[in-house]
Write a protein that holds these residues in place. Structure first.
Motif, PDB file in Angstrom:
ATOM      1  N   THR A  79       3.648   0.162  -3.254  1.00 22.29           N
ATOM      2  CA  THR A  79       4.318   0.509  -2.008  1.00 22.29           C
ATOM      3  C   THR A  79       5.386  -0.543  -1.738  1.00 22.29           C
ATOM      4  O   THR A  79       5.080  -1.724  -1.593  1.00 22.29           O
ATOM      5  CB  THR A  79       3.311   0.540  -0.850  1.00 22.29           C
ATOM      6  OG1 THR A  79       2.368   1.581  -1.089  1.00 22.29           O
ATOM      7  CG2 THR A  79       4.000   0.780   0.477  1.00 22.29           C
ATOM      8  N   LEU A 112      10.684  -0.463   3.548  1.00 24.16           N
ATOM      9  CA  LEU A 112      10.126   0.494   4.495  1.00 24.16           C
ATOM     10  C   LEU A 112       9.938  -0.102   5.881  1.00 24.16           C
ATOM     11  O   LEU A 112       9.720  -1.302   6.038  1.00 24.16           O
ATOM     12  CB  LEU A 112       8.760   0.977   3.990  1.00 24.16           C
ATOM     13  CG  LEU A 112       8.705   1.572   2.584  1.00 24.16           C
ATOM     14  CD1 LEU A 112       7.269   1.938   2.228  1.00 24.16           C
ATOM     15  CD2 LEU A 112       9.618   2.769   2.464  1.00 24.16           C
ATOM     16  N   ALA A 122       5.273   3.353   7.568  1.00 19.60           N
ATOM     17  CA  ALA A 122       4.401   3.276   6.397  1.00 19.60           C
ATOM     18  C   ALA A 122       2.940   3.312   6.819  1.00 19.60           C
ATOM     19  O   ALA A 122       2.114   3.999   6.193  1.00 19.60           O
ATOM     20  CB  ALA A 122       4.696   1.999   5.605  1.00 19.60           C
TER      21      ALA A 122
END
Length: 357
Positions: free
Chosen positions: A81, A86, A91
């Motif tokens: 990830t 992000l 997220a």
């Protein structure tokens, strides 16, 4: 020892035939490999996150949600990830939802990500990417653990007694830190007492072993119990056959196709021959005993308790790919499970409850 299959969902021409599947076909391959992983007894299945060619893994929560619906036991990993790119609030919302849909089978591997194109897409610079990664992780971590959060981050708007929904099933989720080249990710993992996952795919063993040693040093320096430091490691390729000669010859066209693709992308190959690739990289190609011996050699340097193989056939035929994974589970994995300890925690989720039919 536990074993994962991981895909970055590369969307490129077949390294042997040159035929490029459609996007739909490629996603169907991923789903089929996830079901196969559970069928054969692997412990986890991972999906990467990249936002540039030749990858189509820009939405791992979506892919893993579908995998969760097709499976019931296998743990689901992100690999990685890219928190540097992000909004940690968004997220969190995606992954807390996925945590419920997977019945508590989710694990994250986080990292800053690779590639100039995706940095430019999200307006992240080489100078701030590590700071973004650390800040996003710290805020993500706080949201996962607390019903209300206040924070003054640099890279997103402030939060004031904010509630973020849904609340997760696992309290807390396990987060691994992906490590490739920098001490920054290693130190972040050690600081918070989190496990480390070494990519271990591009270079010979030495730089990865050095980072893992640094992780253990920093882990102790932060006051954590050395017995609880946990490491996972990747592999650069896998193919097993009962005779080593058969494994090498079956893999040769795959390697040559991958080498040509690297050159097409303008990359300089680290390993220019298959023999060098087998000898000096983390690739596991050969007979079952040769693969067992090589994993042991790496374990002497890493002390790892989790190992990943590539989920994709990667140029092998579907029959070759399945046969090699079956051979791994029947003759290789049992020996490694016996010889090398598991991570120091229960693998199955302990907070999950059965989902409604």
């Amino acid at each position: 020892m536990k074993f994962l299959l991981i895909t970055l969902i590369v969307h490129a021409p077949h390294p042997v035939t040159g035929v490029k599947p459609s996007t739909h076909e490629r996603f169907q391959e991923v789903l089929g490999n996830a079901v196969l992983a559970e069928e054969l007894g692997f412990d986890g299945f991972g999906v990467g996150e990249r936002h540039e060619r030749p990858f189509i893994s820009s939405s791992p929560p979506v892919v893993l949600s579908h995998v969760a619906a097709l499976t019931s036991r296998i743990r689901l990993f992100t690999a990685v990830t890219t928190l540097s790119l992000l909004d940690p609030v968004r997220a969190y919302e995606d992954y807390a939802t996925l945590d419920h849909l997977s019945n508590g089978r989710l694990e994250l591997i986080i990292g800053k990500g690779n590639g100039a194109a995706q940095r430019e897409l999200f307006h992240v610079t080489p100078d701030d990417q590590w700071d973004r990664n650390a800040e996003s992780y710290e805020l993500f971590r706080e949201i996962w653990r607390h019903d209300r959060v206040s924070a003054q981050p640099r890279f997103r708007p402030a939060l004031s007694d904010a509630e973020v929904w849904p609340r997760p099933l696992q309290e807390p989720i396990r987060v691994w830190h992906g490590s490739a080249t920098s001490q920054a990710s290693v130190d972040l993992a050690a600081r918070y007492g989190d496990p480390l996952f070494s990519t271990n795919v591009t270079n010979p063993i030495e730089p990865y072993a050095e980072l893992i040693r640094y992780y253990r040093e920093r882990w102790a320096a932060y006051g954590h119990d050395p017995a609880l430091a946990t490491v996972g490691a990747g592999t650069a390729g896998y193919f097993a056959a009962r005779r080593s000669q058969d494994a090498v010859e079956a893999y040769r066209p795959v390697f040559e196709g991958q080498l040509a693709f690297q050159k097409q992308l303008g990359l300089t190959p680290v390993f220019r021959t298959l023999e060098d690739f087998i000898e000096r990289s983390s690739a596991l190609i050969g007979s079952p005993q040769q693969i067992i011996d090589k994993v042991h050699r790496y374990h002497e340097q890493f002390g790892h308790s989790v190992l990943h193989l590539h989920a994709d056939a990667g140029g092998l035929t579907p029959a070759q790919h399945r046969a090699a994974l079956e051979l791994f589970q029947s003759e290789i994995a049992p020996v490694l499970r016996r010889d090398i300890p598991d991570p120091p925690w229960p693998w199955a989720p302990v907070t999950a409850v059965p989902l409604a039919a």
